[in-house]
Design a protein around this motif. Sequence first.
Motif, mmCIF file in Angstrom:
data_model
loop_
_atom_site.group_PDB
_atom_site.id
_atom_site.type_symbol
_atom_site.label_atom_id
_atom_site.label_comp_id
_atom_site.label_asym_id
_atom_site.label_seq_id
_atom_site.Cartn_x
_atom_site.Cartn_y
_atom_site.Cartn_z
ATOM 1 N N GLU A 262 0.819 -1.215 0.000
ATOM 2 C CA GLU A 262 0.000 0.000 0.000
ATOM 3 C C GLU A 262 0.851 1.262 0.000
ATOM 4 O O GLU A 262 0.428 2.302 -0.515
ATOM 5 N N VAL A 263 2.053 1.197 0.560
ATOM 6 C CA VAL A 263 2.914 2.379 0.615
ATOM 7 C C VAL A 263 3.260 2.843 -0.791
ATOM 8 O O VAL A 263 3.223 4.038 -1.097
ATOM 9 N N ALA A 264 3.614 1.895 -1.670
ATOM 10 C CA ALA A 264 3.975 2.256 -3.047
ATOM 11 C C ALA A 264 2.751 2.461 -3.928
ATOM 12 O O ALA A 264 2.843 3.136 -4.959
ATOM 13 N N MET A 265 1.625 1.909 -3.538
ATOM 14 C CA MET A 265 0.415 2.019 -4.358
ATOM 15 C C MET A 265 0.029 3.470 -4.603
ATOM 16 O O MET A 265 -0.446 3.829 -5.685
ATOM 17 N N ASP A 266 0.244 4.318 -3.612
ATOM 18 C CA ASP A 266 -0.212 5.705 -3.698
ATOM 19 C C ASP A 266 0.854 6.674 -4.214
ATOM 20 O O ASP A 266 0.634 7.879 -4.215
ATOM 21 N N THR A 267 2.035 6.169 -4.614
ATOM 22 C CA THR A 267 3.091 7.067 -5.069
ATOM 23 C C THR A 267 2.798 7.609 -6.463
ATOM 24 O O THR A 267 2.084 6.994 -7.247
ATOM 25 N N GLU A 268 3.390 8.757 -6.769
ATOM 26 C CA GLU A 268 3.119 9.416 -8.045
ATOM 27 C C GLU A 268 4.132 9.022 -9.116
ATOM 28 O O GLU A 268 5.229 8.549 -8.825
ATOM 29 N N LEU A 269 3.740 9.224 -10.359
ATOM 30 C CA LEU A 269 4.600 8.945 -11.498
ATOM 31 C C LEU A 269 5.491 10.158 -11.751
ATOM 32 O O LEU A 269 4.997 11.260 -11.964
ATOM 33 N N VAL A 270 6.813 9.945 -11.730
ATOM 34 C CA VAL A 270 7.753 11.058 -11.910
ATOM 35 C C VAL A 270 8.609 10.897 -13.164
ATOM 36 O O VAL A 270 9.335 11.817 -13.554
ATOM 37 N N HIS A 271 8.555 9.716 -13.801
ATOM 38 C CA HIS A 271 9.263 9.481 -15.065
ATOM 39 C C HIS A 271 8.345 8.687 -15.982
ATOM 40 O O HIS A 271 7.489 7.925 -15.512
ATOM 41 N N ALA A 272 8.544 8.824 -17.267
ATOM 42 C CA ALA A 272 7.784 8.012 -18.213
ATOM 43 C C ALA A 272 8.149 6.543 -18.003
ATOM 44 O O ALA A 272 9.332 6.213 -17.878
ATOM 45 N N PRO A 273 7.158 5.651 -17.945
ATOM 46 C CA PRO A 273 7.468 4.236 -17.750
ATOM 47 C C PRO A 273 8.467 3.725 -18.792
ATOM 48 O O PRO A 273 8.319 3.980 -19.988
ATOM 49 N N GLY A 274 9.491 3.020 -18.309
ATOM 50 C CA GLY A 274 10.505 2.454 -19.181
ATOM 51 C C GLY A 274 11.715 3.335 -19.420
ATOM 52 O O GLY A 274 12.728 2.871 -19.940
#
Length: 454
Positions: A262-274
């Motif tokens: 759950e800790v990582a579930m709510d984190t935001e996207l800061v780089h394009a995947p890959g």
Amino acid sequence: MKKVLIILLIALTLLFALFPSLLGFSLLRIGDAVSVSTAMGAKLGCSARFITGQGETQIIEDLASYSPANRLLDIHYQDSRATASLLGMATTSATYRPGLGCTLDDGDTSELDRLVVADMPPKTAPWPAGFQVSTILPEVQEKLDQMLAEDNLAGLDSRALLVVKQGQIVAESYAEGISPQTPLLGWSMGKSLTAILQGRMQQLGLVHVSDQGLFEPWQQDKRQQISLKHMLTMTSGLMFDETYAPGSDSTRMLFQSHSASEVAMDTELVHAPGAHFSYSSGTTNLIARYLHDRLGGDQAALDFFQTQLLAPLGMTHSLFEPDPSGVFVGSSYVYASARDWARLGLLMLYEGQWQGEQFLSQEWVAQARSPNSSRNDSRYGYQFWLNRGNEGEALRWPALPADAYAMQGNRKQVVMVIPSEQLVLVRLGLTKEQYPMEGNFSALVTLLAGMESR
């Protein structure tokens, strides 16, 4: 009463002094520090006592290697529970369940008590199918014994060293109190096991690395673009604080949360995947959560792990511990004997084949040991560290063959796979500082190559 308060004041002063000066903890995080310390003491103490079979003195010594303040812990073991307290400021407990290991008593854990664990007795057969080993090479054994002794004279606390050549154990050396059957904590080597679990599910058509839109909360934002492959290669683009200090994402995940994922579930996207490699234990626990959900929950996930991984590979001295919510802590909590860790390396060395079955697809194994797509560091596959990345990148371990790749965990746990030499090398221990893994393994590669050329 006054005497007790004075003792507490002195102890608090020690905590304030030890944490910032030795570990870099902020004084503002003292509450988190106490919480993490008691949870670490309960969880790791419970597992060390009831899984590995360590004594109380050794447990405290091991805990102190993570933080000197852990020497102040008071840990009691009763029945199947470990309870840790720190100067009356906090108390945390963890419960051991046979076949499941230890889990913090955080929230409602009653579902764990209902899980049924299969009985898997070891087979009387030559390793790796069973426990019989009659393939020891005296020259290699002598070298390994010497290496273990030198490690421990230097204070490196090596507990198991093992060499597999062309599918056979040719040497294994253990510290006092450790045997070929002793389950030892692999820390982040559990990430590689989690990847293998995904690979087995993919072989059976249950998931695929191309899967996207992995979780319901991600469906309405850019996180729906994250694939299972992105998470396996640590290129999800998600923000996650991997530093191990009180209050960080990592310590909250392992020691202060009912659900590790759950800790990582709510984190935001800061780089394009890959696009960007960023090592993240939170990402691995998201993988474990996804696999758990696709399998159908706690009992189904446990059954799959036991019938589709442990039993076929003969891993009868291994445990994968769940978090209090019932999901395997894929990032960190696998206990296995040196021989069982070696079995996982051998499975990869054999390109996914095991006892005549294509257990993992050859394509999956090839991708697992191939560079990732990031622009900053491609030397990481499907939860495996790679020696060789894309063209222009330096070798991670210059003294080892370029095709080497490894499971690695905190305190210098290693399972090294070297296809060109038909080798699997295992090291388990508790080294806080640098460990001469590359030099030691290079010496073994050279010794075995020299023996072959005679």
